[in-house]
Design an enzyme around this catalytic site. Sequence first.
Site, PDB file in Angstrom:
ATOM      1  N   GLN A 155      -7.044  -6.206  -4.368  1.00  0.00           N
ATOM      2  CA  GLN A 155      -6.684  -5.903  -2.983  1.00  0.00           C
ATOM      3  C   GLN A 155      -5.498  -4.945  -2.857  1.00  0.00           C
ATOM      4  O   GLN A 155      -5.369  -4.233  -1.867  1.00  0.00           O
ATOM      5  CB  GLN A 155      -6.366  -7.198  -2.224  1.00  0.00           C
ATOM      6  CG  GLN A 155      -5.055  -7.882  -2.581  1.00  0.00           C
ATOM      7  CD  GLN A 155      -5.094  -8.689  -3.874  1.00  0.00           C
ATOM      8  OE1 GLN A 155      -6.137  -8.807  -4.504  1.00  0.00           O
ATOM      9  NE2 GLN A 155      -3.956  -9.244  -4.267  1.00  0.00           N
ATOM     10  N   ALA A 192     -17.925  -7.653   8.063  1.00  0.00           N
ATOM     11  CA  ALA A 192     -19.185  -7.035   8.483  1.00  0.00           C
ATOM     12  C   ALA A 192     -18.954  -6.101   9.660  1.00  0.00           C
ATOM     13  O   ALA A 192     -19.518  -5.001   9.729  1.00  0.00           O
ATOM     14  CB  ALA A 192     -20.202  -8.112   8.846  1.00  0.00           C
ATOM     15  N   CYS A 239      -9.364  -3.338   2.014  1.00  0.00           N
ATOM     16  CA  CYS A 239      -9.761  -3.478   0.612  1.00  0.00           C
ATOM     17  C   CYS A 239     -11.179  -4.038   0.477  1.00  0.00           C
ATOM     18  O   CYS A 239     -12.010  -3.481  -0.247  1.00  0.00           O
ATOM     19  CB  CYS A 239      -8.761  -4.361  -0.128  1.00  0.00           C
ATOM     20  SG  CYS A 239      -8.394  -5.941   0.671  1.00  0.00           S
ATOM     21  N   ASN A 240     -11.471  -5.132   1.175  1.00  0.00           N
ATOM     22  CA  ASN A 240     -12.802  -5.733   1.072  1.00  0.00           C
ATOM     23  C   ASN A 240     -13.873  -4.810   1.629  1.00  0.00           C
ATOM     24  O   ASN A 240     -14.960  -4.669   1.061  1.00  0.00           O
ATOM     25  CB  ASN A 240     -12.827  -7.076   1.802  1.00  0.00           C
ATOM     26  CG  ASN A 240     -12.170  -8.176   1.000  1.00  0.00           C
ATOM     27  OD1 ASN A 240     -12.518  -8.420  -0.146  1.00  0.00           O
ATOM     28  ND2 ASN A 240     -11.201  -8.850   1.593  1.00  0.00           N
ATOM     29  N   HIS A 245      -9.874 -10.518  -4.977  1.00  0.00           N
ATOM     30  CA  HIS A 245     -10.988 -11.072  -4.224  1.00  0.00           C
ATOM     31  C   HIS A 245     -12.229 -11.076  -5.118  1.00  0.00           C
ATOM     32  O   HIS A 245     -12.328 -10.307  -6.078  1.00  0.00           O
ATOM     33  CB  HIS A 245     -11.326 -10.213  -3.000  1.00  0.00           C
ATOM     34  CG  HIS A 245     -10.167  -9.923  -2.091  1.00  0.00           C
ATOM     35  ND1 HIS A 245      -9.433 -10.898  -1.460  1.00  0.00           N
ATOM     36  CD2 HIS A 245      -9.646  -8.743  -1.677  1.00  0.00           C
ATOM     37  CE1 HIS A 245      -8.512 -10.337  -0.708  1.00  0.00           C
ATOM     38  NE2 HIS A 245      -8.612  -9.024  -0.822  1.00  0.00           N
ATOM     39  N   ILE A 250       0.821  -1.198   0.000  1.00  0.00           N
ATOM     40  CA  ILE A 250       0.000   0.000   0.000  1.00  0.00           C
ATOM     41  C   ILE A 250       0.861   1.256   0.000  1.00  0.00           C
ATOM     42  O   ILE A 250       0.588   2.216  -0.739  1.00  0.00           O
ATOM     43  CB  ILE A 250      -0.956   0.006   1.209  1.00  0.00           C
ATOM     44  CG1 ILE A 250      -1.885  -1.216   1.156  1.00  0.00           C
ATOM     45  CG2 ILE A 250      -1.775   1.304   1.244  1.00  0.00           C
ATOM     46  CD1 ILE A 250      -2.754  -1.297  -0.088  1.00  0.00           C
ATOM     47  N   GLY A 286      -5.559  -2.571   8.349  1.00  0.00           N
ATOM     48  CA  GLY A 286      -5.010  -3.594   9.231  1.00  0.00           C
ATOM     49  C   GLY A 286      -4.938  -3.168  10.682  1.00  0.00           C
ATOM     50  O   GLY A 286      -4.659  -3.985  11.563  1.00  0.00           O
TER      51      GLY A 286
END
Length: 340
Positions: free
Chosen positions: A301, A194, A140-141, A219, A13, A110
């Site tokens: 990602q 979530a 990312c997700n 992903h 990143i 993270g």
Amino acid sequence: MKAPVAVNGYGTIGKRVAEAIRQMPDLELKGIVKYTPDYSVLVAYRQGIPIYVPKGKEGVFEEVGVKPSGTVDELFGSVSLVVDASPGGKGAQNKRVYVERGLSALFEGGESPDVAEVSFSTLCNYRQALGKKYIRVVSCNTTALLRLICLLDRHIGVRKARAVIVRRASDPKEDKGIVNTVKLDPPSIPSHHAIDVKTVLPDLDIETVALIVPTTLMHVHVVHIQTKRSTSIDEVVETLSSTPRIVVLEGAKIGIDSTSKIVEFARDLGRKRYDIYENVVWRDMIKVNGDELTIVQAVHQEAIVIPENIDAIRAALRLAESAEETMRVTDKVLNVGLQR
């Protein structure tokens, strides 16, 4: 006058954020922080990026042909904000230094949400982040889910969301990850995705399940959404296409039915490292039944959070007062929108 920014950490990143900062008309990359020499610092040095290292480590870098521009303390004394792109968990440790120096800081997904005042997604809560000293850009997700959900909620209304996340095992440059299995990540419902979405949208009814599979490319999300009213495929496609940060591809018509073909598409378009900043939604994999909507999307990602990092810098420093204002600049400079 450009806002002076530092990047602490130069991995997957960090190097992408640093390059994006260098392209922005209102931001200046004063330098990056490296703690140990490796091939990435050699590349950065040859590109003319100033390298700053811990005091006393200058000689270690000079041995591999890199002459540091100064020490970490000197760099932090010359900037308004630090983008902390260090490995997960390290950012929380680094925060003490930023606090002591009165520096604003961005953290990555993270890190635990409590490292910052707000978890951030441009399309969801840009105004909430304005002027905040510590901002966390979600993973990312989570970034991909939030773009999708917030855009649909704005135009159609979202009652609840359910998603199965098929995760890559590792980034391409890493020599780790699963080889011959499908792994639960974690073996519980919901997965942490979530929970992370709810750091931005606390009232959203959402559940996620995540699986790790043996690939490094991207992903894939299978997202089921209940909307607040009946909709149609045409309306959904029009809504998703209203931002360059989501690209809807006619997979069957152009022969793109896999993540590997999306990657090749990005390569052929000249994207450096095949970086894909957009959610890539397959038009063929959108199904609408009244107020029930299913969407399948692919997520790169390594690159998807880069536009949000740039936007978060502007929010923290109040360089743009709205999401629309920052996105106009970020998206134009980075050429966001695979078909634009």
